[in-house]
Design a protein around this motif. Structure first.
Motif, short mmCIF file in Angstrom:
data_model
loop_
_atom_site.label_atom_id
_atom_site.label_comp_id
_atom_site.label_asym_id
_atom_site.label_seq_id
_atom_site.Cartn_x
_atom_site.Cartn_y
_atom_site.Cartn_z
N SER A 134 31.38 0.95 23.41
CA SER A 134 32.49 0.42 24.22
C SER A 134 31.98 -0.17 25.53
CB SER A 134 33.50 1.54 24.51
OG SER A 134 32.91 2.55 25.33
N ASP A 135 32.82 -0.98 26.16
CA ASP A 135 32.47 -1.59 27.45
C ASP A 135 32.61 -0.60 28.59
OD1 ASP A 135 32.22 -4.68 26.78
OD2 ASP A 135 33.94 -3.91 25.68
N VAL A 136 33.60 0.29 28.47
CA VAL A 136 33.85 1.31 29.50
C VAL A 136 34.12 2.63 28.78
CG1 VAL A 136 35.29 2.00 31.45
CG2 VAL A 136 34.85 -0.43 31.03
N PHE A 137 33.57 3.71 29.32
CA PHE A 137 33.81 5.03 28.74
C PHE A 137 34.29 5.98 29.84
CE2 PHE A 137 32.31 9.38 27.86
CZ PHE A 137 32.99 9.63 26.68
N ILE A 138 35.33 6.76 29.52
CA ILE A 138 35.86 7.74 30.46
C ILE A 138 36.12 9.05 29.72
CG2 ILE A 138 37.68 8.29 32.12
CD1 ILE A 138 38.30 5.35 32.38
N PRO A 139 35.53 10.16 30.14
CA PRO A 139 35.87 11.46 29.56
C PRO A 139 36.97 12.12 30.38
CG PRO A 139 33.91 11.68 30.92
CD PRO A 139 34.36 10.23 31.05
N SER A 140 37.90 12.79 29.70
CA SER A 140 38.95 13.49 30.43
C SER A 140 38.45 14.84 30.93
CB SER A 140 40.18 13.70 29.54
OG SER A 140 39.91 14.64 28.52
N HIS A 141 37.30 15.25 30.42
CA HIS A 141 36.70 16.52 30.80
C HIS A 141 35.20 16.39 30.59
CE1 HIS A 141 36.74 20.72 31.85
NE2 HIS A 141 36.27 21.12 30.68
N GLY A 142 34.44 17.33 31.16
CA GLY A 142 32.99 17.30 30.95
C GLY A 142 32.67 17.67 29.52
N GLY A 143 31.57 18.34 29.31
CA GLY A 143 31.22 18.77 27.96
C GLY A 143 30.02 18.03 27.42
N ASN A 144 29.58 18.48 26.26
CA ASN A 144 28.33 17.97 25.69
C ASN A 144 28.39 16.50 25.31
OD1 ASN A 144 26.71 20.51 25.61
ND2 ASN A 144 28.37 21.20 24.30
N MET A 145 29.52 16.06 24.74
CA MET A 145 29.61 14.66 24.35
C MET A 145 29.61 13.74 25.56
SD MET A 145 32.33 12.74 21.87
CE MET A 145 32.45 10.95 21.80
N GLY A 146 30.40 14.12 26.57
CA GLY A 146 30.43 13.30 27.79
C GLY A 146 29.07 13.21 28.45
N HIS A 147 28.36 14.33 28.51
CA HIS A 147 27.03 14.33 29.13
C HIS A 147 26.04 13.51 28.32
CE1 HIS A 147 28.00 18.40 31.30
NE2 HIS A 147 28.64 17.37 31.81
N ALA A 148 26.11 13.64 26.98
CA ALA A 148 25.20 12.88 26.13
C ALA A 148 25.43 11.38 26.27
CB ALA A 148 25.35 13.32 24.68
N LEU A 149 26.71 10.99 26.30
CA LEU A 149 27.02 9.57 26.43
C LEU A 149 26.69 9.03 27.81
CD1 LEU A 149 30.30 9.27 24.38
CD2 LEU A 149 28.24 7.91 24.05
N GLN A 150 26.79 9.86 28.82
CA GLN A 150 26.41 9.41 30.16
C GLN A 150 24.94 9.02 30.19
OE1 GLN A 150 27.43 12.10 33.33
NE2 GLN A 150 26.41 10.91 34.89
N GLY A 151 24.08 9.86 29.60
CA GLY A 151 22.67 9.53 29.55
C GLY A 151 22.38 8.37 28.63
N GLN A 152 23.05 8.33 27.47
CA GLN A 152 22.82 7.25 26.50
C GLN A 152 23.20 5.90 27.09
OE1 GLN A 152 22.15 8.20 22.79
NE2 GLN A 152 21.19 6.22 23.06
N ARG A 153 24.33 5.84 27.78
CA ARG A 153 24.77 4.57 28.36
C ARG A 153 23.89 4.16 29.54
NH1 ARG A 153 29.86 2.98 26.55
NH2 ARG A 153 30.31 1.83 28.46
N ALA A 154 23.38 5.15 30.28
CA ALA A 154 22.44 4.83 31.36
C ALA A 154 21.15 4.26 30.78
CB ALA A 154 22.15 6.08 32.19
N TYR A 155 20.66 4.89 29.72
CA TYR A 155 19.40 4.45 29.09
C TYR A 155 19.55 3.07 28.47
CZ TYR A 155 14.93 5.26 26.70
OH TYR A 155 13.62 5.19 26.27
N ALA A 156 20.78 2.70 28.09
CA ALA A 156 21.05 1.39 27.50
C ALA A 156 21.26 0.31 28.56
CB ALA A 156 22.26 1.48 26.58
#
Length: 572
Positions: free
Chosen positions: A479-501
């Protein structure tokens, strides 16, 4: 245009008259002289004027004129009164469009589970409001996208992946890879994203111990009953090949070790350092040749030497690729979102178990609050932490998931377009999809994997929660923009993945500072929107140095250990 001719024989010396049927749109744009040139045939030579005089009165008779115009006007109104295919209108804004519903892959139409009809991914029949057709003066009529602030990507400051291991690491690799007489067995638990984190740590621990790693065993999830194995979720051969220079990975114990009873260790403390790992496990694995570890979640320290941090990034961002059939379906759903333009993905945490584990309440009705409280009383071990805090204290501390209404107000404050296409990931909300109505009323283009999939596409994975989570992960990652409504493992993983991309936009809701304004009913909406937008100016996925956050996971903050900047002179 239709053309009809009535002509008599040349013996009667009658004039040939042509009648032309003209759409009303053209009539309105023509002058009287132009109209006459369409209706009247050019005059012949004077030699025939005597034969045509008896007919010329019809052209100068005003009654004929008014009658003709009346017929054309009536025809135009009739055309507009019916559902006319735009292809029949020569000056239609979308001359190639049709009124037939569009379908995925040109086959079927998908219906949203929220009652929304999904259009096809065909590019010829649909024009998103955020796109401008540049057929004149553009390049081959390509679509250009209007980029508002909401879709604007953060400045990545030139940071790109940079996994240059030291010469000492590469030297140690030669001896580690030759050593194939001791093996590490690991059992990972939890949901798919929690398992990913433990697999990353398992590879690093195997490297620390100089042991070969047996492909991690995925423990059957007691909540979802998912019996998926490693190769069902991840591309096993890719996993082995990417890490071939770092750790020796085998699918199972060799025959020489099958009868060896592994030493099982369950007492790994939280945030254990490499020194602790070697001091407590190295002698045992050297002696017993097989070591079994369980419950690795958050056991390995987040502050590791640079080479081991790079290895964690290599596992998380390069080695752990989803299996081909999951990747194919996930990318297919992402393409269906992408084909109509930019899209936003939300990870909504509103499931019953989330409310129970977080110690929070959904705030729907007293009945639902009672359901959550009763479940928590029966299973107090499910509460993740801080059991001495009340619900209101947790809420104000920013420890509770955002509700659908709060997410809606956040999106409006961040100026998300009303016609934004939104993909939502997550399980069934407590209370059903009716609790999502604040979102769907404000943002009607609201879809999940079930809405996008064609009949039968998700059926093979119906009882595999980890596969469903992987599909959500892929669509959110694209996606172009990602927003998690809460923290958690998926949100943290995607934060790093999108930064690395390349630091793709990732908006972290500033719940702690934002919630007092949510609760202030006297605050005008315009002031609320301005304040909330200001609170998130530095929470859009910009590069953030992990060094300034001790104990932060490098797979969430890959700068600077795993990414280098073009604007700095660093050796890759």
């Amino acid at each position: 245009m239709a053309l009809s001719k009535n002509s008599n024989s040349s013996n009667n010396n009658k004039k040939n008259v042509s009648y032309i049927s003209v759409p009303s749109q053209i009539i309105n744009s023509l002058s009287s002289s132009s109209l006459q040139s369409l209706l009247v045939s050019p005059k012949k030579s004077s030699s025939r004027s005597s034969n045509t005089n008896r007919f010329s009165f019809s052209y100068r008779n005003p009654r004929i004129w008014f009658f003709t115009l009346f017929l054309f006007s009536l025809f135009g109104m009739l055309k507009l009164g019916f559902n006319v295919d735009p292809i029949s209108l020569p000056f239609s804004r979308y001359p190639c469009s049709t009124n037939q519903p569009l379908s995925f892959d040109g086959e079927q139409r998908a219906e949203s589970h929220l009652g929304l009809a999904l259009n096809s991914n065909s590019s010829s029949g649909y024009s998103n409001s955020s796109e401008i057709s540049q057929s004149d003066g553009g390049k081959n009529g390509t679509l250009l996208t209007e980029e508002g602030d909401f879709w604007k990507q953060p400045d990545g400051l030139g940071f790109k992946p940079c996994l240059g291991f030291t010469s000492q690491y590469r030297k140690d690799s030669n001896s580690i890879l030759k050593n194939r007489w001791k093996y590490l067995l690991v059992v990972v638990s939890g949901g798919m994203n929690q398992q990913r984190n433990q697999i990353v740590d398992a590879v690093v621990i195997a490297r620390i111990l100089g042991a070969s790693l047996v492909v991690p065993v995925l423990q059957v999830n007691v909540i979802w009953g998912d019996e998926s194995e490693f190769a069902d979720i991840f591309d096993l051969e890719h996993f082995k090949n990417v890490l071939a220079d770092d750790v020796h990975i085998v699918s199972s114990l060799p025959s020489t070790h099958v009868m060896t009873r592994p030493v099982e260790e369950k007492r790994t403390p939280l945030h254990a350092s490499p020194q602790w790992i070697r001091a407590h496990y190295l002698k045992r694995i050297n002696r017993e040749r097989v070591l079994l570890l369980r419950g690795l979640d958050s056991r390995l320290s987040k502050d590791l030497p640079s080479d081991l941090q790079k290895l964690r990034c290599k596992v998380a961002f390069q080695a752990l690729r989803f299996s081909p059939r999951i990747l194919e379906l996930g990318n297919k759903l992402a393409s269906r979102m992408r084909n109509q333009g930019q899209y936003l993905s939300l990870h909504l945490r509103m499931e019953k178990d989330v409310w129970v584990r977080t110690g929070c309440l959904p705030g729907l009705t007293p009945e639902y609050d009672e359901i959550v409280n009763s479940e928590r009383e029966r299973h107090p071990e499910l509460l993740t932490g801080r059991s001495n805090m009340t619900y209101h204290q947790r809420k104000l501390a920013g420890l509770c998931p955002l509700t659908a209404l709060e997410v809606t107000r956040l999106l409006k404050a961040l100026e998300a377009p009303k016609d934004a296409r939104i993909y939502w990931a997550g399980g069934e909300p407590l209370g059903g999809k009716v609790v999502l109505e604040p979102l769907t009323k404000e943002f009607p283009q609201f879809y999940n994997k079930h809405d996008l999939a064609l009949p039968g596409e998700l059926e093979p994975f119906a009882k595999k929660a980890s596969v469903m989570a992987a599909i959500d992960y892929i669509v959110c990652e694209n996606s172009d923009v990602f927003i998690p409504s809460h923290g958690g493992n998926m949100g943290h993983a995607l934060q790093g993945q999108r930064a690395y991309a390349g630091h793709k936009k990732y908006i972290t809701p500033n719940k702690r500072q934002m919630l007092p304004y949510f609760m202030n009913s006297s605050l005008p909406e315009s002031d609320f929107n301005r304040i909330v937008k200001d609170l998130h100016r530095e929470s859009l996925g910009q590069p953030e140095l992990r060094m300034s956050k001790a104990g932060k996971d490098v797979t969430k903050h890959p700068v600077p250990e795993c990414m280098c900047s073009d604007r700095q002179q660093q050796q890759r």
